[in-house]
Design a protein around this motif. Sequence first.
Motif, mmCIF file in Angstrom:
data_model
loop_
_atom_site.group_PDB
_atom_site.id
_atom_site.type_symbol
_atom_site.label_atom_id
_atom_site.label_comp_id
_atom_site.label_asym_id
_atom_site.label_seq_id
_atom_site.Cartn_x
_atom_site.Cartn_y
_atom_site.Cartn_z
ATOM 1 N N LYS A 148 0.850 -1.187 0.000
ATOM 2 C CA LYS A 148 0.000 0.000 0.000
ATOM 3 C C LYS A 148 0.888 1.240 0.000
ATOM 4 N N SER B 240 -2.347 3.886 -11.009
ATOM 5 C CA SER B 240 -3.012 2.969 -10.093
ATOM 6 C C SER B 240 -3.846 1.940 -10.852
ATOM 7 N N ASP C 194 -3.246 -2.584 -6.017
ATOM 8 C CA ASP C 194 -4.355 -1.825 -5.484
ATOM 9 C C ASP C 194 -5.649 -2.616 -5.675
ATOM 10 N N ASP D 252 -2.089 7.740 -8.720
ATOM 11 C CA ASP D 252 -1.931 7.824 -7.276
ATOM 12 C C ASP D 252 -1.215 9.113 -6.873
ATOM 13 N N ARG E 124 -15.341 10.602 -2.404
ATOM 14 C CA ARG E 124 -14.737 9.348 -1.954
ATOM 15 C C ARG E 124 -15.541 8.173 -2.485
ATOM 16 N N ASN F 213 -11.003 4.935 -2.232
ATOM 17 C CA ASN F 213 -10.103 6.065 -2.491
ATOM 18 C C ASN F 213 -10.846 7.389 -2.624
ATOM 19 N N TYR F 214 -10.128 8.459 -2.285
ATOM 20 C CA TYR F 214 -10.574 9.818 -2.555
ATOM 21 C C TYR F 214 -10.236 10.136 -4.006
ATOM 22 N N SER G 165 -6.049 10.033 -7.450
ATOM 23 C CA SER G 165 -6.557 9.061 -6.488
ATOM 24 C C SER G 165 -5.640 8.985 -5.281
ATOM 25 N N PHE G 166 -6.251 8.955 -4.081
ATOM 26 C CA PHE G 166 -5.471 8.842 -2.847
ATOM 27 C C PHE G 166 -6.100 7.821 -1.915
ATOM 28 N N ASP G 167 -5.242 6.990 -1.316
ATOM 29 C CA ASP G 167 -5.616 6.081 -0.226
ATOM 30 C C ASP G 167 -6.567 4.974 -0.679
ATOM 31 N N ILE G 168 -6.269 4.367 -1.812
ATOM 32 C CA ILE G 168 -7.077 3.240 -2.283
ATOM 33 C C ILE G 168 -6.729 1.989 -1.481
ATOM 34 N N ASP G 169 -7.708 1.101 -1.333
ATOM 35 C CA ASP G 169 -7.466 -0.173 -0.654
ATOM 36 C C ASP G 169 -6.400 -0.967 -1.407
#
Length: 333
Positions: free
Chosen positions: A139, A170, A212, A232, A259, A265-266, A281-285
């Motif tokens: 991650k 991503s 991701d 990302d 989101r 992701n945001y 994109s930020f903070d994807i699983d």
Amino acid sequence: MKMQVHQDPLPVARRADTLAVHSVERVVFTVPDIAPAEAFYTAFGLDVKRVGPRIDLYTHGHSHCWMTVVANGQPKALQYVSFGIFAEDRPAFEAKIQALGIGCGPYPMATDDSGLWLHSPDGMPVQLLVCDKVSPSCKTPAHPVRMPARQTAAAHARSQCARVFPRWLSHVLLFTPNVARMLGFCDEVLGLRLSDRSGDLVAFMHTPHGSDHHLLAFVKSGGPGLHHTSWDVGSLDEVGEGSEQMRTAGFTEGWGVGRHVLGSNYFYYARDPWGSFAEYSFDIDFVPQTTDWTAGDYAPEDSFYLWGPVVPEWFVANTELPTPSAVEASQAG
């Protein structure tokens, strides 16, 4: 202003005894004129390198070419997608392609005509190329760009905003007339695994070698095409500041900030000159290579976004489909 240079995510890992592609190696599509493409992706924060009638797209601090856009005077069209494979897996992939009878010769527009070539059920050329794994193997960490604060305030001044530079590609979302058929192809041939879906409307797939939440996704349409590429970035602020960066550059149409539900992701989607999108994109699983992800099938209202502005009607339009006037002209001819 400070420029954030991003490094590759390490270490690279693979899932033992598992045949699957490990990365989206490159996306190639054509547009009528290269100048608008050069302006759009430069504004987006990518390193744009002009090579004759095409541009190759890189991210800052990364040596890999993620995407190629070629001018051919015709309406925008997805040409092919190249996937990365491990060298030791090539014989098994070659045998599978031969057994299924889906192989084909190198695509004439290929930037590298080596590797294995085949057709997807939608008729799109697909390349399997032995190369380094460029999809994240862990991650990706939050990495906000630190700027001087206003005395004791937390936010920096607007005039001190640094340019947003995406870190990696991503995922890619493609249009398809048959989501279930493409899922079957990606599972059987490419070795990708289902992450989540919403019936036959949209589906998300990851590689078992670690990626991701989705490396590749599909949304139902009247035909194939490219909906968006997702890039990302290191913070929610960079998603928001990226949206402002694009508006300031004159690319005012987009969707977000918001989101997602599936992937978490945001996002902000900047609409390109041809009606498709580039996403911050930020903070994807993330799905590690040691994890067997349990896929879910969600109702449409629970599959799209958790919060954000109302979705524009043109967000789901496949601009690669023939227009009614074009269809009428071809029938008249």
